[in-house]
Scaffold this motif. Structure first.
Motif: not given
Length: 425
Positions: A18-19, A35, A37, A71-72, A76, A125-126, A140
């Protein structure tokens, strides 16, 4: 080349992370988290291809790893899911988990599929970690690791009828006459070292006939090439038991018949119960008709239909194939294994759900396992909110209680991989 067994390593792709990202737009001085996913990792999947006949492709390449998820990203944006790795196998492939020796899949029909190594899930993500008190999470979730294992592929031929009998009784000759198959034929034991398939056409119907290499005493225990060959008899609906009724090699035909059936029964009861028709071959070189009549009477007492045949002169083979073709219509397909006995399939439930391991080594308390790895790589140890999330995980999973049972005290060192921190409970 015919290859009927292979061992390979398979591993799914890891899930993307997640980012951690925040909006950075004009006129938005305090943008919130955005961020995305991570993507799903690819799985390793076996799929039946009816055009394949052997496992030869797996003889040279032994390792198969699927792609990891992407990776994310910020704004979003989700990471891209990885493509599954599809491995083609022939019909009749049995898949075993090497560690447990349990069967994972029985792949029979064209298009049948089995996931043998599942890809990891993408991390969040965050944006997923905002709360009323945590408006700007600076951490994340990492993607989860994938399944990996060694598997054994076994090919069991899909034939309607199998030719069984001692070596050099004429099975390959019969196959070459009644089908278009061209097996190698010579006058020595174990002439056929791989099973041969052919299609028999009779009365506008057809069936697949397999010449199973000659069996010998002790085959069920692996003597000669017994276990490798008996595997291919299991899927047949019916057996043509070929006997050298002439006794040219100094063996008694009745004794030969019983020995082969005993080998089939010793291998598996299901195999010993298969419908059989007896072919008394080499009838043309018999010294007298009395020898055949004696054999026929014994087979009739046991309830078997007998056909006198001369493969060398093509005498009697059409009658045998016509009878077999008609009998196949009345035989139901039996399951390959009797699951009421000691047979089990491997399922994902056989995997340990909670693989967290805690041990003490010298002055260290060491945490290991996939769950620990996931939370460790998801934690930003420079961010207080992330550290608090990490601590809550240790409490919820009972790790803190386990550490206390092992005698941990405030100030003792806990180690996760190469990272060390002091414990305060």
């Amino acid at each position: 080349m015919f290859v009927d067994k292979a061992k390979i390593f398979v591993k799914g792709g890891r899930g993307g992370n997640g980012c951690v990202s925040f909006r950075r737009e004009k006129y938005v001085p305090a943008g919130g988290p955005d961020g995305g996913d991570g993507g799903r990792g690819g799985s390793v999947i076996l799929e039946v291809d009816e055009g394949l006949r052997t496992l030869m492709d797996f003889r040279y390449q032994k390792k198969y790893v699927a792609e990891s998820g992407e990776n994310g990203k910020g704004k979003k944006m989700y990471g891209k899911d990885a493509k599954d790795l599809i491995l083609r196998v022939p019909p009749g492939t049995i898949v075993r988990d090497e560690e447990s020796n349990l069967i994972m899949a029985d792949l029979t029909n064209h298009g049948d599929r089995a996931v043998v190594a599942k890809g990891g899930r993408g991390g969040k993500g965050n944006t997923h970690f905002t709360t009323s008190t945590r408006q700007a999470p600076n951490f994340a979730e990492s993607g989860t690791s994938s399944e990996e294992r060694n598997i054994i592929l076994e090919l069991k031929l899909l034939a309607d009828v199998g030719l069984v009998g001692f070596p050099n009784v004429g099975k390959s000759t019969i196959l070459s006459i009644v089908t278009k198959a061209k097996p190698k034929i010579a006058n020595y034991h174990f002439t056929t070292i791989t099973p041969n398939l052919g299609v028999v056409e009779v009365d506008k119907k057809s069936f697949v006939l397999a010449d199973i290499p000659g069996l010998i005493e002790g085959a069920h225990e692996g003597v000669g090439l017994g276990l490798e060959f008996l595997r291919h008899v299991e899927r047949t609906k019916m057996l043509i038991h070929v006997v050298d009724v002439s006794g040219m090699e100094g063996r008694d035909p009745i004794d030969d018949f019983h020995k082969i059936n005993e080998e089939l029964r010793q291998y598996t009861e299901l195999l010993g119960k298969k419908v059989q028709v007896v072919v008394a071959n080499k009838i043309d070189v018999l010294a007298s008709d009395e020898e055949y009549k004696e054999f026929e009477e014994e087979m009739n007492k046991l309830g078997y239909k007998v056909f006198p045949v001369s493969a060398a002169t093509n005498k009697g083979l059409t009658e045998v194939m016509r009878y077999v073709s008609n009998e196949l219509d009345n035989i139901e397909i039996e399951p390959l294994y009797d699951e009421s006995e000691d047979f089990k399939y491997y399922t994902n439930e056989d995997e340990k759900k909670d693989d967290i391991k805690i041990r003490k080594e010298n002055d260290y308390f060491i945490l290991e396992g996939k769950l620990v790895e996931k939370i460790f790589y998801s934690t930003n140890f420079e961010d207080m909110d992330s550290l608090r999330y990490f601590q809550n995980f240790l409490v919820k999973k009972g790790i803190v209680d386990e550490l206390k049972k092992l005698g941990i005290e405030d100030g003792d060192t806990v180690k996760i991989f190469d990272f060390e921190f002091e414990f305060y409970g």
